[in-house]
Design a protein around this motif. Structure first.
Motif, PDB file in Angstrom:
ATOM      1  N   GLN A 200      11.711   7.012  -4.322  1.00 10.54           N
ATOM      2  CA  GLN A 200      11.906   6.225  -3.105  1.00 10.54           C
ATOM      3  C   GLN A 200      13.332   5.672  -3.014  1.00 10.54           C
ATOM      4  O   GLN A 200      13.862   5.449  -1.936  1.00 10.54           O
TER       5      GLN A 200
ATOM      6  N   ASN B  54       4.250  13.613   1.000  1.00 10.71           N
ATOM      7  CA  ASN B  54       4.655  12.723   2.088  1.00 10.71           C
ATOM      8  C   ASN B  54       5.319  13.610   3.145  1.00 10.71           C
ATOM      9  O   ASN B  54       5.384  14.826   2.985  1.00 10.71           O
TER      10      ASN B  54
ATOM     11  N   THR C 145       3.937   4.097  -4.550  1.00  7.26           N
ATOM     12  CA  THR C 145       2.736   4.199  -3.687  1.00  7.26           C
ATOM     13  C   THR C 145       2.129   5.604  -3.749  1.00  7.26           C
ATOM     14  O   THR C 145       0.905   5.755  -3.822  1.00  7.26           O
ATOM     15  N   GLY C 146       3.015   6.623  -3.728  1.00  9.11           N
ATOM     16  CA  GLY C 146       2.521   8.007  -3.722  1.00  9.11           C
ATOM     17  C   GLY C 146       1.785   8.333  -5.015  1.00  9.11           C
ATOM     18  O   GLY C 146       0.713   8.953  -5.000  1.00  9.11           O
TER      19      GLY C 146
ATOM     20  N   LYS D  21       0.767  12.309   3.857  1.00  8.84           N
ATOM     21  CA  LYS D  21       0.765  10.850   3.871  1.00  8.84           C
ATOM     22  C   LYS D  21       1.680  10.316   4.975  1.00  8.84           C
ATOM     23  O   LYS D  21       2.714  10.893   5.261  1.00  8.84           O
TER      24      LYS D  21
ATOM     25  N   ASP E  77      -2.767   8.797   7.382  1.00  5.49           N
ATOM     26  CA  ASP E  77      -2.677  10.002   6.546  1.00  5.49           C
ATOM     27  C   ASP E  77      -3.570  11.078   7.167  1.00  5.49           C
ATOM     28  O   ASP E  77      -4.692  10.789   7.587  1.00  5.49           O
TER      29      ASP E  77
ATOM     30  N   HIS F 115       5.920   7.378   5.825  1.00  2.00           N
ATOM     31  CA  HIS F 115       7.244   7.481   6.436  1.00  2.00           C
ATOM     32  C   HIS F 115       7.188   7.458   7.965  1.00  2.00           C
ATOM     33  O   HIS F 115       8.214   7.607   8.621  1.00  2.00           O
TER      34      HIS F 115
ATOM     35  N   PHE G  70       1.831  -2.578   6.294  1.00  2.00           N
ATOM     36  CA  PHE G  70       2.223  -3.878   5.764  1.00  2.00           C
ATOM     37  C   PHE G  70       3.737  -3.930   5.694  1.00  2.00           C
ATOM     38  O   PHE G  70       4.382  -2.973   5.254  1.00  2.00           O
TER      39      PHE G  70
HETATM   40  N1  LIG Z   1       4.053  -0.177   4.349  1.00  2.00           N
HETATM   41  C1  LIG Z   1       2.887   0.413   4.187  1.00  2.00           C
HETATM   42  N2  LIG Z   1       1.742  -0.185   4.608  1.00  2.00           N
HETATM   43  C2  LIG Z   1       0.536   0.410   4.442  1.00  2.00           C
HETATM   44  N3  LIG Z   1       0.377   1.616   3.865  1.00  2.00           N
HETATM   45  C3  LIG Z   1       1.465   2.272   3.432  1.00  2.00           C
HETATM   46  C4  LIG Z   1       2.781   1.712   3.564  1.00  2.00           C
HETATM   47  N4  LIG Z   1       3.664   2.590   3.003  1.00  2.00           N
HETATM   48  C5  LIG Z   1       2.949   3.627   2.543  1.00  2.00           C
HETATM   49  N5  LIG Z   1       1.627   3.454   2.812  1.00  2.00           N
HETATM   50  C6  LIG Z   1       0.519   4.335   2.412  1.00  2.00           C
HETATM   51  O1  LIG Z   1       0.686   4.573   1.011  1.00  2.00           O
HETATM   52  C7  LIG Z   1       0.259   5.890   0.680  1.00  2.00           C
HETATM   53  C8  LIG Z   1       1.425   6.634   0.045  1.00  2.00           C
HETATM   54  O2  LIG Z   1       2.221   7.125   1.106  1.00  2.00           O
HETATM   55  P1  LIG Z   1       3.781   7.369   1.097  1.00  2.00           P
HETATM   56  O3  LIG Z   1       4.084   8.174   2.314  1.00  2.00           O
HETATM   57  O4  LIG Z   1       4.487   6.078   0.913  1.00  2.00           O
HETATM   58  O5  LIG Z   1       3.905   8.238  -0.188  1.00  2.00           O
HETATM   59  P2  LIG Z   1       5.193   8.570  -0.975  1.00  2.00           P
HETATM   60  O6  LIG Z   1       6.366   8.589  -0.045  1.00  2.00           O
HETATM   61  O7  LIG Z   1       4.904   9.755  -1.812  1.00  2.00           O
HETATM   62  O8  LIG Z   1       5.281   7.347  -1.895  1.00  2.00           O
HETATM   63  P3  LIG Z   1       6.445   6.933  -2.827  1.00  2.00           P
HETATM   64  O9  LIG Z   1       6.784   5.589  -2.271  1.00  2.00           O
HETATM   65  O10 LIG Z   1       5.790   6.870  -4.162  1.00  2.00           O
HETATM   66  O11 LIG Z   1       7.519   7.971  -2.703  1.00  2.00           O
HETATM   67  C9  LIG Z   1      -0.246   6.496   1.996  1.00  2.00           C
HETATM   68  O12 LIG Z   1      -1.630   6.237   2.123  1.00  2.00           O
HETATM   69  C10 LIG Z   1       0.536   5.722   3.047  1.00  2.00           C
HETATM   70  O13 LIG Z   1      -0.095   5.749   4.303  1.00  2.00           O
END
Ligand SMILES: Nc1ncnc2c1ncn2[C@@H]1O[C@H](COP(=O)(O)OP(=O)(O)OP(=O)(O)O)[C@@H](O)[C@H]1O
Ligand SMILES: Cc1ncc(COP(=O)(O)O)c(N)n1
Length: 271
Positions: free
Chosen positions: A111, A139, A210-211, A176, A186, A179, A202
């Motif tokens: 990230q 993502n 998160t991922g 997901k 998702d 972004h 949030f």
């Molecule tokens: N600010 C947020 N509020 C609520 N849900 C979120 C938020 N950011 C990400 N998510 C959720 O968190 C999960 C991970 O999604 P995200 O797209 O962030 O993955 P990622 O980009 O692989 O994560 P990483 O931050 O580890 O790179 C998904 O269910 C997404 O919808």
């Protein structure tokens, strides 16, 4: 032997505890699945970014895999950061005959913006790992890299999901929505039916890992024998709680709260 359900994470490390192997093991524990890990790369990183990476040899990754799977009850597997094609080939070769539920998180960039895998790894991921996957969890930038097309519209996301399943051979995919703007939606597709999983967005900086956490929660539920639909649903609730009840630690993009899901369940509401 007791009937303990086990999940194995094959991924890189995060010494600050928010992403990678550390996030996966915390998530497995919270979801009451016995957690195991095979390390691909040791990463010097924290909430501010990546300082250095040391890759383990593919042959040593294989030795770790043999040590775990020849002995322990592994009911589902998750892959995360796998930095190069040699590692991917070794891991795919080991996993292929095991035919276990497999969640592939196609980690490419932290990230913080730091690259975690090399260019050839993308092709190897498509050729070797996606055909073995029960579910793949890109993502939006990762789905774009896998399909070679940018994902601007909702229609683009539906098309990318179809390609990942029908052309690359994963049994299902969840693209997901972290972004996107607006709600965190998702998109899940199992080759037959589309379904969206949505939570409020949030407003927080603390989304490191998160991922990893989301894919680990899917893996834990698959290890318990849950359906894909149930596994993604639990994982969405788990990650939403972990993002909402932020810990506010570290000096940058902090980790999520891996306790929040169980705390919320135990107490009816989070305190
Ligand atoms: N600010 C947020 N509020 C609520 N849900 C979120 C938020 N950011 C990400 N998510 C959720 O968190 C999960 C991970 O999604 P995200 O797209 O962030 O993955 P990622 O980009 O692989 O994560 P990483 O931050 O580890 O790179 C998904 O269910 C997404 O919808
Ligand atoms: C070892 C490892 N694997 C995955 C991520 C992605 O997580 P994030 O994008 O939240 O930093 C990471 N930072 N480190």
């Amino acid at each position: 032997m007791r009937n303990v359900k086990g999940a194995l994470s094959i991924a890189g490390t995060d010494p600050s505890g928010g992403a990678g192997i550390q996030a996966d093991l915390k998530t497995f524990q919270e979801l009451e699945v016995y957690g195991m890990s095979v390390i691909t790369s040791v990463v010097a990183q924290n909430t501010l970014g990546v300082k250095g990476i040391r890759h383990l040899e593919a042959s040593f990754i294989k030795e770790q895999l043999e040590s775990v799977t020849n002995d322990m009850p592994v009911h589902a597997v998750k892959t995360g950061m796998i930095a190069n094609s040699e590692m991917i080939e070794a891991i795919a070769e080991h996993l292929r005959p095991l035919t276990l539920p497999l969640c592939v998180d196609p980690v490419m960039i932290a990230q913080s913006g730091d690259a975690l895998v090399d260019h050839k790894a993308l092709q190897a991921m498509r050729d070797e790992l996606l055909p073995l996957a029960t579910i793949v969890t890109p993502n939006i930038p990762e789905a774009a890299a896998l399909t070679g097309r940018s994902l601007e519209s909702e229609e683009d996301r539906y098309d990318a999901a179809k390609r990942i399943v029908h052309d690359f051979g994963s049994s299902s995919v969840v693209i997901k929505g972290g972004h996107l703007d607006g709600e965190a939606t998702d998109l899940f597709y199992d080759g037959d039916t589309f379904k969206t999983f949505t939570s409020p967005r949030f407003d927080t900086l603390h989304t490191h890992g998160t991922g990893c956490t989301y894919a680990a929660a899917i893996t834990a539920e698959l290890a318990k024998g849950k359906s894909l639909n149930e596994a993604v649903s639990v994982a969405k609730t788990f990650i939403s709680a972990a993002i909402e009840h932020t810990l506010e630690i570290g000096h940058g993009q902090g980790p999520t709260n891996h306790w929040a899901y169980q705390n919320t369940k135990r107490k009816g509401e989070y305190v």
